[in-house]
Design an enzyme around this catalytic site. Structure first.
Site, PDB file in Angstrom:
ATOM      1  N   ASP A 195     -19.144 -15.901   2.959  1.00 26.23           N
ATOM      2  CA  ASP A 195     -19.559 -16.249   1.591  1.00 26.23           C
ATOM      3  C   ASP A 195     -19.026 -17.650   1.263  1.00 26.23           C
ATOM      4  O   ASP A 195     -17.822 -17.885   1.351  1.00 26.23           O
ATOM      5  CB  ASP A 195     -18.978 -15.212   0.609  1.00 26.23           C
ATOM      6  CG  ASP A 195     -19.449 -15.449  -0.817  1.00 26.23           C
ATOM      7  OD1 ASP A 195     -20.435 -16.172  -1.017  1.00 26.23           O
ATOM      8  OD2 ASP A 195     -18.804 -14.904  -1.735  1.00 26.23           O
ATOM      9  N   ASP A 203     -26.052 -18.255   0.070  1.00 24.82           N
ATOM     10  CA  ASP A 203     -24.717 -18.623   0.564  1.00 24.82           C
ATOM     11  C   ASP A 203     -23.934 -17.451   1.146  1.00 24.82           C
ATOM     12  O   ASP A 203     -22.733 -17.541   1.311  1.00 24.82           O
ATOM     13  CB  ASP A 203     -23.901 -19.284  -0.556  1.00 24.82           C
ATOM     14  CG  ASP A 203     -23.360 -18.278  -1.556  1.00 24.82           C
ATOM     15  OD1 ASP A 203     -24.055 -17.282  -1.836  1.00 24.82           O
ATOM     16  OD2 ASP A 203     -22.232 -18.474  -2.040  1.00 24.82           O
ATOM     17  N   GLU A 204     -24.604 -16.365   1.435  1.00 27.41           N
ATOM     18  CA  GLU A 204     -23.893 -15.150   1.840  1.00 27.41           C
ATOM     19  C   GLU A 204     -24.649 -14.423   2.948  1.00 27.41           C
ATOM     20  O   GLU A 204     -25.870 -14.298   2.864  1.00 27.41           O
ATOM     21  CB  GLU A 204     -23.895 -14.214   0.634  1.00 27.41           C
ATOM     22  CG  GLU A 204     -22.577 -13.644   0.251  1.00 27.41           C
ATOM     23  CD  GLU A 204     -22.768 -12.678  -0.907  1.00 27.41           C
ATOM     24  OE1 GLU A 204     -22.579 -11.481  -0.683  1.00 27.41           O
ATOM     25  OE2 GLU A 204     -23.116 -13.124  -2.007  1.00 27.41           O
TER      26      GLU A 204
HETATM   27  P1  TTP Z   1     -21.574 -16.672  -5.875  1.00 28.24           P
HETATM   28  O1  TTP Z   1     -21.415 -16.473  -4.380  1.00 28.24           O
HETATM   29  O2  TTP Z   1     -21.551 -15.480  -6.758  1.00 28.24           O
HETATM   30  O3  TTP Z   1     -20.416 -17.622  -6.387  1.00 28.24           O
HETATM   31  P2  TTP Z   1     -19.911 -19.036  -5.879  1.00 28.24           P
HETATM   32  O4  TTP Z   1     -20.329 -19.317  -4.458  1.00 28.24           O
HETATM   33  O5  TTP Z   1     -20.319 -20.088  -6.859  1.00 28.24           O
HETATM   34  O6  TTP Z   1     -18.345 -18.909  -5.990  1.00 28.24           O
HETATM   35  P3  TTP Z   1     -17.315 -17.940  -5.211  1.00 28.24           P
HETATM   36  O7  TTP Z   1     -16.397 -18.866  -4.471  1.00 28.24           O
HETATM   37  O8  TTP Z   1     -16.617 -17.170  -6.276  1.00 28.24           O
HETATM   38  O9  TTP Z   1     -18.125 -17.077  -4.269  1.00 28.24           O
HETATM   39  O10 TTP Z   1     -22.915 -17.436  -6.161  1.00 28.24           O
HETATM   40  C1  TTP Z   1     -23.518 -18.322  -5.222  1.00 28.24           C
HETATM   41  C2  TTP Z   1     -24.319 -19.371  -5.961  1.00 28.24           C
HETATM   42  O11 TTP Z   1     -25.337 -18.738  -6.756  1.00 28.24           O
HETATM   43  C3  TTP Z   1     -23.487 -20.163  -6.951  1.00 28.24           C
HETATM   44  O12 TTP Z   1     -22.851 -21.282  -6.335  1.00 28.24           O
HETATM   45  C4  TTP Z   1     -24.484 -20.544  -7.995  1.00 28.24           C
HETATM   46  C5  TTP Z   1     -25.504 -19.434  -7.991  1.00 28.24           C
HETATM   47  N1  TTP Z   1     -25.287 -18.539  -9.166  1.00 28.24           N
HETATM   48  C6  TTP Z   1     -26.029 -18.762 -10.331  1.00 28.24           C
HETATM   49  O13 TTP Z   1     -26.886 -19.656 -10.360  1.00 28.24           O
HETATM   50  N2  TTP Z   1     -25.804 -17.947 -11.417  1.00 28.24           N
HETATM   51  C7  TTP Z   1     -24.872 -16.953 -11.425  1.00 28.24           C
HETATM   52  O14 TTP Z   1     -24.690 -16.239 -12.440  1.00 28.24           O
HETATM   53  C8  TTP Z   1     -24.116 -16.721 -10.221  1.00 28.24           C
HETATM   54  C9  TTP Z   1     -23.069 -15.625 -10.159  1.00 28.24           C
HETATM   55  C10 TTP Z   1     -24.353 -17.538  -9.127  1.00 28.24           C
END
Ligand code: TTP
Length: 356
Positions: free
Chosen positions: A8, A103-104
């Site tokens: 992730d 991203d996962e």
């Molecule tokens: P996430 O993997 O939930 O979060 P993140 O990568 O920003 O941070 P973390 O280190 O906590 O994992 O989300 C991946 C991408 O999806 C994030 O960079 C932006 C997008 N996103 C949105 O556009 N709206 C949202 O509400 C969320 C949760 C994520």
């Protein structure tokens, strides 16, 4: 025993922005909509998080929490390109890859000979490759199943690696708060709390039968997860089962006129997303989702069984939304529209069934 890696990216959109503009690296950064309008934060870097800023927060509120917050507009093309590069790296290590979002992803490395067959070394190697070639950091979790691998990747964020060995599963899950279980949202968490359940150990004192009585089918799953059991395979061919769009509103809405306006915007977005569907796919239902100001949620579905050309009816979504809203007639904080996808065009007759 399987070896699953969950990868992730850390603050994904924000990391890509920092990579492309290093002057943003040491300042609080949010990617998202305009703070002077109704924009929301898509994500933010870890400096901004230390001020309490988080995803889905109205940008104006984020700016109040962190007056020096820098905003940049999302560049989806750049995020898609980074995602594609990550995927190319995964493919060097295994063919069993299940992307969950840009991203996962889950990787099953049970049968690979890379890194002497060590999942831990493989995860480290993937992390190094991504930093060197994509220019962003990712966190990794290694475990014998998907549930634990996902929990593990979140354990040491950012740029972390956490490994749950089979022998440590019991001791690990015992202390795990139930809110870490996928699918346990605020409502279920509260319900569990009322039953005196806060950790997986608390949960495991209830029998599967008791949990099924309380939570229906999900009770069985809860009972398994509480013991660290998750048999789901890493599925390479992820068949799209639904397509949806939703928005968290900056201000709660309370009238059907306002609901109609949001419906129109979301419907336009759904039309755009539906362009991705393949011609042989069919729509088995359209549905709506409403979250009320007290965080309860309701969905309403209309079965269809039609081809791609026949689901487009804004008025039908609007009608569903109004019917869903009337269940509670309370202020609404989130509105979602969606389609359930079938894979063939058979059963084209309309059933016009309403279900909860
Ligand atoms: P996430 O993997 O939930 O979060 P993140 O990568 O920003 O941070 P973390 O280190 O906590 O994992 O989300 C991946 C991408 O999806 C994030 O960079 C932006 C997008 N996103 C949105 O556009 N709206 C949202 O509400 C969320 C949760 C994520």
């Amino acid at each position: 025993m399987r070896k699953i890696i969950h990868i992730d990216a850390d603050a994904f959109y924000a990391s890509v922005e920092e990579r492309d503009n290093p002057s943003l690296k040491h300042v609080p950064l949010a990617v998202g909509g305009n703070p002077s309008g109704r924009g929301v934060v898509a994500t933010c870097n870890y400096i901004a998080r230390s001020f309490g800023v988080h995803s889905a927060m109205p940008s104006s509120h984020a700016l109040r929490l962190c007056p020096d917050l820098n905003f940049v507009k999302p560049r989806f093309g750049a995020y898609r390109a980074a995602s594609q590069q990550m995927h190319e790296i995964f493919k060097r290590y295994t063919r069993v890859i299940e992307p969950l979002s840009l991203d996962e992803a889950y990787l099953d490395v049970s049968n690979t000979m890379h890194c002497k067959g060590s999942a831990t070394l493989t995860a480290q190697s993937i992390q190094r490759d991504i930093i060197q070639e994509v220019g962003i950091s990712v966190s990794a979790g290694v475990a014998p199943n998907k549930f634990l691998a996902k929990v593990a990747s979140d354990w040491k964020k950012p740029a972390g690696l956490f490994v749950i060995h089979p022998k440590d599963i019991d001791s690990f899950v015992r202390l795990l708060p139930v809110k870490k279980i996928n699918g346990v949202g605020k409502v279920t968490e509260q319900k569990l709390k009322e039953m005196g359940i806060e950790t997986c150990e608390d949960l495991s004192t209830f029998s599967e039968h008791e949990l099924t009585q309380r939570f229906g089918k999900y009770g069985r799953r809860l009972s398994e997860l509480a013991r660290g059991i998750d048999e789901r395979v890493v599925s390479v061919e992820r068949v799209r089962k639904s397509l949806s769009t939703e928005t968290t509103l900056e201000n709660n809405i309370q009238s059907t006129e306002e609901l109609d306006k949001i419906c129109k915007d979301q419907y336009t977005e759904l039309l755009k997303r539906a362009e991705k569907l393949k011609p042989d796919q069919s729509i088995s239902a359209r549905y709506v989702k409403l979250k009320f100001s007290d965080f309860t949620q309701t969905t309403m579905e209309e079965a269809l069984h039609v081809g791609l050309e026949s689901w487009q009816d804004e008025a039908a979504f609007s009608k569903l939304l109004k019917t869903a809203w009337e269940r509670k007639s309370a202020p609404v904080r989130l509105v979602g529209l969606g389609l359930r996808i079938g894979n063939t065009k058979k059963d084209k007759h309309q059933l016009d069934l309403f279900t909860n």
